[in-house]
Design a protein around this motif. Structure first.
Motif, PDB file in Angstrom:
ATOM      1  N   HIS A  19       0.817  -1.211   0.000  1.00 37.55           N
ATOM      2  CA  HIS A  19       0.000   0.000   0.000  1.00 37.55           C
ATOM      3  C   HIS A  19       0.858   1.271   0.000  1.00 37.55           C
ATOM      4  O   HIS A  19       0.312   2.378   0.014  1.00 37.55           O
ATOM      5  N   LEU A  20       2.162   1.115   0.060  1.00 33.55           N
ATOM      6  CA  LEU A  20       3.047   2.275   0.131  1.00 33.55           C
ATOM      7  C   LEU A  20       3.654   2.554  -1.237  1.00 33.55           C
ATOM      8  O   LEU A  20       3.921   1.632  -1.990  1.00 33.55           O
ATOM      9  N   THR A  21       3.869   3.814  -1.493  1.00 29.03           N
ATOM     10  CA  THR A  21       4.440   4.189  -2.778  1.00 29.03           C
ATOM     11  C   THR A  21       5.942   4.390  -2.626  1.00 29.03           C
ATOM     12  O   THR A  21       6.377   5.170  -1.782  1.00 29.03           O
ATOM     13  N   ASN A  22       6.694   3.672  -3.385  1.00 32.19           N
ATOM     14  CA  ASN A  22       8.133   3.888  -3.401  1.00 32.19           C
ATOM     15  C   ASN A  22       8.700   3.202  -4.633  1.00 32.19           C
ATOM     16  O   ASN A  22       8.020   2.422  -5.288  1.00 32.19           O
ATOM     17  N   THR A  23       9.926   3.512  -4.924  1.00 35.74           N
ATOM     18  CA  THR A  23      10.592   2.858  -6.048  1.00 35.74           C
ATOM     19  C   THR A  23      11.876   2.227  -5.543  1.00 35.74           C
ATOM     20  O   THR A  23      12.460   2.688  -4.556  1.00 35.74           O
TER      21      THR A  23
ATOM     22  N   LEU B 154      17.713   2.075   2.849  1.00 32.15           N
ATOM     23  CA  LEU B 154      16.923   1.561   3.966  1.00 32.15           C
ATOM     24  C   LEU B 154      17.591   0.320   4.567  1.00 32.15           C
ATOM     25  O   LEU B 154      18.187  -0.480   3.848  1.00 32.15           O
TER      26      LEU B 154
ATOM     27  N   LEU C  33      13.673  -1.998   9.281  1.00 37.79           N
ATOM     28  CA  LEU C  33      12.365  -1.348   9.195  1.00 37.79           C
ATOM     29  C   LEU C  33      11.448  -1.978  10.228  1.00 37.79           C
ATOM     30  O   LEU C  33      11.359  -3.224  10.304  1.00 37.79           O
TER      31      LEU C  33
ATOM     32  N   TRP D  76       7.401  -4.694  -0.557  1.00 37.96           N
ATOM     33  CA  TRP D  76       8.814  -4.412  -0.300  1.00 37.96           C
ATOM     34  C   TRP D  76       9.458  -5.691   0.230  1.00 37.96           C
ATOM     35  O   TRP D  76       8.938  -6.314   1.167  1.00 37.96           O
TER      36      TRP D  76
ATOM     37  N   ARG E  47      13.516  -8.012   0.593  1.00 42.12           N
ATOM     38  CA  ARG E  47      14.961  -8.087   0.365  1.00 42.12           C
ATOM     39  C   ARG E  47      15.487  -9.425   0.884  1.00 42.12           C
ATOM     40  O   ARG E  47      14.848 -10.071   1.732  1.00 42.12           O
TER      41      ARG E  47
END
Lengths: 278, 122
Positions: free
Chosen positions: A140-144, A151, A154, A175, A177
């Motif tokens: 739901h979060l906007t990022n690229t 980062l 978190l 998101w 990793r």
């Protein structure tokens, strides 16, 4: 085009939960024998691109069409969904450091759920082997990806450490990793996508008591965004999946779905669009 | 910080020279500071805060210390600072403030956008 259909296994609450978190873990759903067979195949095929495995009937039946997995996929993508045509193996020899947080390339608009990104661990993948880390709710979060390289830790992130045979489903643009590995073991992680072919509708398992007017639409990443907007994002995605996107409308303030369920109202939340009622 | 100290010391040497009071000790002091400054390294601290206030709670952190990227402790309770102000109190200097043009976007919720960047030299 290879498609598949089967009965859905998720109910209203579970579909809503997926809308909230963008993430569903199915632990140890693939049989040990198949995990071993997969590992043997990976020993003989070390390439990170592994699509020929999708022509192996034993693999398609036990992994790609694993009953728990396709039941969840069917619930979220509808009937006759398209089976994966590409397979990647994120094969990493430990030890290694954590990778950058990112969203995968090719992510498009939300809240449409037109595909699912799926991961399979054929071996036990504890924390020390660097399992994928995800931030539930971050779809739901906007990022690229380019703006996420700095980062690190978190709050709210979770590890997908899991036993062999575990499969987890994510919204494509969650998101994620690779986490740090401290052991020298080899980690295989197969990654593939399923695709929607039908218009969305509420054709998963219906719960008679489920009332969309008073369920909790909050997201695990509520603190990352503007206050209460995450509820709108979750609700929007849920009603898109219900096939009611054109009726979705919010009027802000303390009306539905912003107020949440923690405040004990003395009446029903204002401005719930009646066209969304079940 | 060190540049200011160096300028100050050189100015003092010039004054001493003009006054005919230049000594070996003042030049050795200047050399000592130069030796220290040449070994200095920049450390970075990235903090993602809930809001643009330096007092607001942290959502994320990572560091570059002694030339190594370090995510810090896994458990947020173990993070070295609870807010940006805590880090400032420990000698970190803010060099990057959240991009408010990016934060103020009413169309949809944003993610981890209140990024503070801090530095330390030693």
């Amino acid at each position: 085009m290879r498609t598949h259909d089967c009965p859905p296994t998720l109910n209203d609450s579970q579909v809503l939960d997926f809308c909230r978190t963008g993430f569903l873990m199915l632990e140890g759903v693939v049989a040990d024998g198949i995990n071993k067979q997969t590992l043997n195949y990976l020993k003989a095929n070390e390439s990170p691109t592994l699509s020929p495995i999708l022509n192996e009937p034993w693999f398609v039946e036990a992994v790609i069409c694993n009953p728990q997995t396709v039941g969840a996929v069917r619930s979220l993508l509808g009937s006759d969904f398209r089976l994966p045509g590409l397979m990647s193996n994120h094969r990493e020899q430990g030890p290694f450091r954590a990778a950058w947080w990112h969203v995968d390339g090719g992510h498009l608009e939300r809240p449409e759920l037109t595909s699912l990104q799926v991961f399979y661990y054929p071996q036990d993948t504890p924390l020390e082997m660097g399992p994928t880390e995800v931030l539930p709710g971050s779809h739901h979060l906007t990022n690229t990806a380019k703006a996420m390289g700095h980062l690190g830790r978190l709050t709210g992130s979770v590890s997908t450490a899991a036993p062999a045979g575990s499969i987890f489903l994510t919204v494509y643009y969650i998101w994620h990793r690779r986490s740090r590995a401290t052991s020298s073991n080899l980690r295989n992680m197969l990654k593939y996508n399923y695709f929607r072919t039908q218009q969305p509708q509420r054709d998963w398992i219906k719960e008679p008591q489920f009332n969309p007017m008073d369920v909790d639409y909050s997201s695990p990443v509520s603190l990352f965004g503007e206050q209460s907007y995450h509820r709108k994002a979750t609700a929007k995605m849920f009603f898109w999946l219900c096939g009611k996107a054109e009726h979705f409308n919010v009027s802000g303030g303390q009306s539905w779905p912003f107020a949440g369920t923690t405040h004990q109202r003395v009446d029903e939340p204002p401005n719930f669009p009646q066209a969304l009622a079940f | 910080m060190y540049r200011n100290l160096l300028v100050q010391l050189v100015d003092r040497c010039i004054e001493d020279f003009r006054a005919g009071a230049m000594t070996e000790a003042s030049l050795l002091k200047l050399r000592g500071v130069l030796d220290r400054s040449s070994g200095q390294r920049q450390h970075l601290l990235y903090l993602q805060a809930e809001t643009s206030s330096v007092e607001s709670s942290l959502l994320g952190m990572s560091m570059v210390v002694d030339g190594e990227v370090d995510d810090g402790p896994e458990d947020p309770d173990g993070w070295p600072y609870k807010c940006v102000l805590d880090a400032m109190g420990d000698g970190w200097r803010v060099i990057g403030f959240p991009d408010l043009g990016r934060v103020i976007n009413m169309s949809e919720p944003q993610g981890a956008v209140c990024d503070f960047i801090l530095e330390k030299w030693d």
